[in-house]
Scaffold this motif. Structure first.
Motif, PDB file in Angstrom:
ATOM      1  N   ARG A  49       0.230   3.927   8.561  1.00 39.19           N
ATOM      2  CA  ARG A  49       0.427   3.649   7.128  1.00 39.19           C
ATOM      3  C   ARG A  49      -0.158   4.778   6.279  1.00 39.19           C
ATOM      4  O   ARG A  49       0.464   5.229   5.314  1.00 39.19           O
ATOM      5  N   ARG A  50      -1.334   5.258   6.652  1.00 41.22           N
ATOM      6  CA  ARG A  50      -1.979   6.327   5.914  1.00 41.22           C
ATOM      7  C   ARG A  50      -1.155   7.617   5.988  1.00 41.22           C
ATOM      8  O   ARG A  50      -0.986   8.325   4.993  1.00 41.22           O
ATOM      9  N   GLU A  53       1.983   7.317   3.796  1.00 44.96           N
ATOM     10  CA  GLU A  53       1.628   7.449   2.390  1.00 44.96           C
ATOM     11  C   GLU A  53       1.402   8.909   2.027  1.00 44.96           C
ATOM     12  O   GLU A  53       1.876   9.390   0.986  1.00 44.96           O
ATOM     13  N   ILE A  83       4.922   1.698  -0.882  1.00 43.75           N
ATOM     14  CA  ILE A  83       4.160   2.902  -1.235  1.00 43.75           C
ATOM     15  C   ILE A  83       4.787   3.600  -2.445  1.00 43.75           C
ATOM     16  O   ILE A  83       4.068   4.059  -3.346  1.00 43.75           O
ATOM     17  N   HIS A  87       2.875   4.315  -6.098  1.00 43.77           N
ATOM     18  CA  HIS A  87       2.604   5.664  -6.617  1.00 43.77           C
ATOM     19  C   HIS A  87       3.682   6.161  -7.577  1.00 43.77           C
ATOM     20  O   HIS A  87       3.630   7.318  -8.006  1.00 43.77           O
TER      21      HIS A  87
END
Length: 312
Positions: A49-50, A53, A83, A87
Motif C-alpha cells: 500500500r505504501r 501510494e 489513494i 491526495h
C-alpha cells in the motif's frame, strides 16, 4: 465482444466477456463503491500500500480504473481510487458492459485471479469463491453456511469442480479444499469483523490455511474464544495470553463432536506447558491443537529421514 486489455505498464491482464465503451476522466464523487465488490479485492500489505501510494503521488494514475457501464460501480482499482481521492490525483476510467450483478462479480474474481502478485491464501480464497458462486445463489456464503463444514457432492458439483480445476490448472481436490477455505474465511469475517480479511489474505498475514480452518471451527463452537484469539493475534498480545490468561475450566475428559473431532483436557507440568506455548508462538499457530499437529508433522518427517538409506 471479448475484452482483452493487456496493460504492460501495470502487468495486469483483463480478459473477460464484456464491451469497452469509453475511456475518460471522471469525478471521484460520481463513482459508486459496492462493499461486496470491494471485499472481493485481496487486501494489500502495509508495504504494498505504501509503495502504491508513493508511485501514484510521483507518477500520477497512469492506468484507468474499470467501471461497470450504466451503474457507475467500480470493478477494479479500489486501492488506487482511495489513494487518488485522498491526495486529489486525477484518474481516468474504462467502462465495461456486463449483463447483471453475477456477471460483474464473476468478472472481478476472474480479473483478480489473473494477477501474479496474489498470496497463496488469496488465490485459494478466490478459487473457492468461483466454485461456490457457481453452486449457490447470491448471499449464501456466510457463517451459517460454514456450520456444516461440508460441500455437498453430487454429479453437478463434481462436474463444476472438474471444469473449474481444468480452467485454473489445479486439481479437483484443490478446488474443493479452496471452497472450504473460502467458507471458513467468510465465516470468520462475519463473526470477527472485516480486519480479519486483511489478516488472513494479505502478505502481512500470520495465519496459515490450516490455522484459518482451525480458528473457524473454534468460532463455530466458542465464538468468544475465537474473538479473543484473533484479537490477541492482531494486536500482538498473544504471548501474554498464552502464558498467563488462558485456563481450562471444564472437567478433565474428552468430548467428541461429529465432523470436528475431540477436545482433550489434560494436565501437564508447567515446564511442558511453557515449551508448548513457546512452540505455538514460534510456529504462529492459531490454536494449541494446530501447534501440536505441526509438531507431530515435524516428528514424522524426522522419522522418515532417519529411515532413508545412508541416514545416520
Amino acid at each position: 465482444m471479448n475484452l482483452n486489455l493487456d496493460d504492460r505498464r501495470s502487468g495486469v491482464k483483463i480478459s473477460q466477456e464484456g464491451s469497452v465503451l469509453t475511456t475518460s476522466p471522471v469525478s471521484p464523487r460520481s463513482l459508486q463503491i459496492d462493499p461486496e465488490f470491494k471485499n472481493l479485492i485481496p487486501p494489500l500489505s502495509t508495504d504494498e500500500r505504501r509503495q502504491l501510494e508513493t508511485n501514484l503521488i510521483k507518477e500520477g494514475c497512469r492506468d484507468p480504473l474499470v467501471v461497470w457501464a450504466g451503474h457507475d460501480i467500480l470493478l477494479d482499482g479500489h486501492n488506487r481510487w482511495e489513494i487518488c481521492c485522498q491526495h486529489g490525483i486525477d484518474f481516468q476510467t474504462v467502462e465495461i458492459e456486463l449483463p447483471d450483478w453475477e456477471a460483474a462479480r464473476n468478472w472481478i474474481i476472474n480479473n483478480q485471479l489473473s494477477r501474479r502478485n496474489l498470496t497463496k491464501e488469496a488465490l485459494s480464497y478466490l478459487r473457492g469463491l468461483r466454485y461456490l458462486q457457481q453452486k449457490k445463489p447470491r448471499g449464501g456464503m456466510g457463517a451459517n453456511q460454514y456450520r456444516k463444514m461440508q460441500i455437498p457432492q453430487n454429479e453437478g458439483t463434481a462436474q463444476t469442480a472438474e471444469r473449474l480445476a481444468s480452467e485454473l490448472k489445479v486439481s479437483r481436490a484443490t478446488i474443493e479444499r479452496d471452497a472450504k477455505f473460502a467458507l471458513a474465511v467468510d465465516a470468520l469475517i462475519e463473526m470477527l469483523g472485516e480486519e480479519t480479511r486483511r489478516y488472513i489474505l494479505s502478505r502481512d498475514a500470520k495465519l496459515t490455511k490450516r490455522d484459518t480452518l482451525e480458528l473457524a471451527e473454534v468460532a463455530r463452537r466458542e465464538p468468544d474464544e475465537a474473538k479473543a484469539i484473533m484479537k490477541s493475534r492482531i494486536i500482538g498480545s498473544r504471548q501474554s495470553r498464552v502464558k498467563g490468561k488462558r485456563s481450562l475450566s471444564r472437567e478433565e475428559g474428552v468430548s467428541y463432536t461429529s465432523g470436528v473431532g475431540c477436545d482433550y483436557l489434560v494436565r501437564v507440568t508447567p515446564d511442558t506447558w511453557e515449551r508448548l506455548s513457546q512452540y505455538m508462538l514460534e510456529t504462529e499457530s492459531a490454536t494449541l491443537g494446530g501447534a501440536i499437529a505441526r509438531l507431530l508433522d515435524e516428528v514424522e518427517q524426522l522419522r522418515k529421514r532417519g529411515a532413508e538409506p545412508g541416514a545416520k
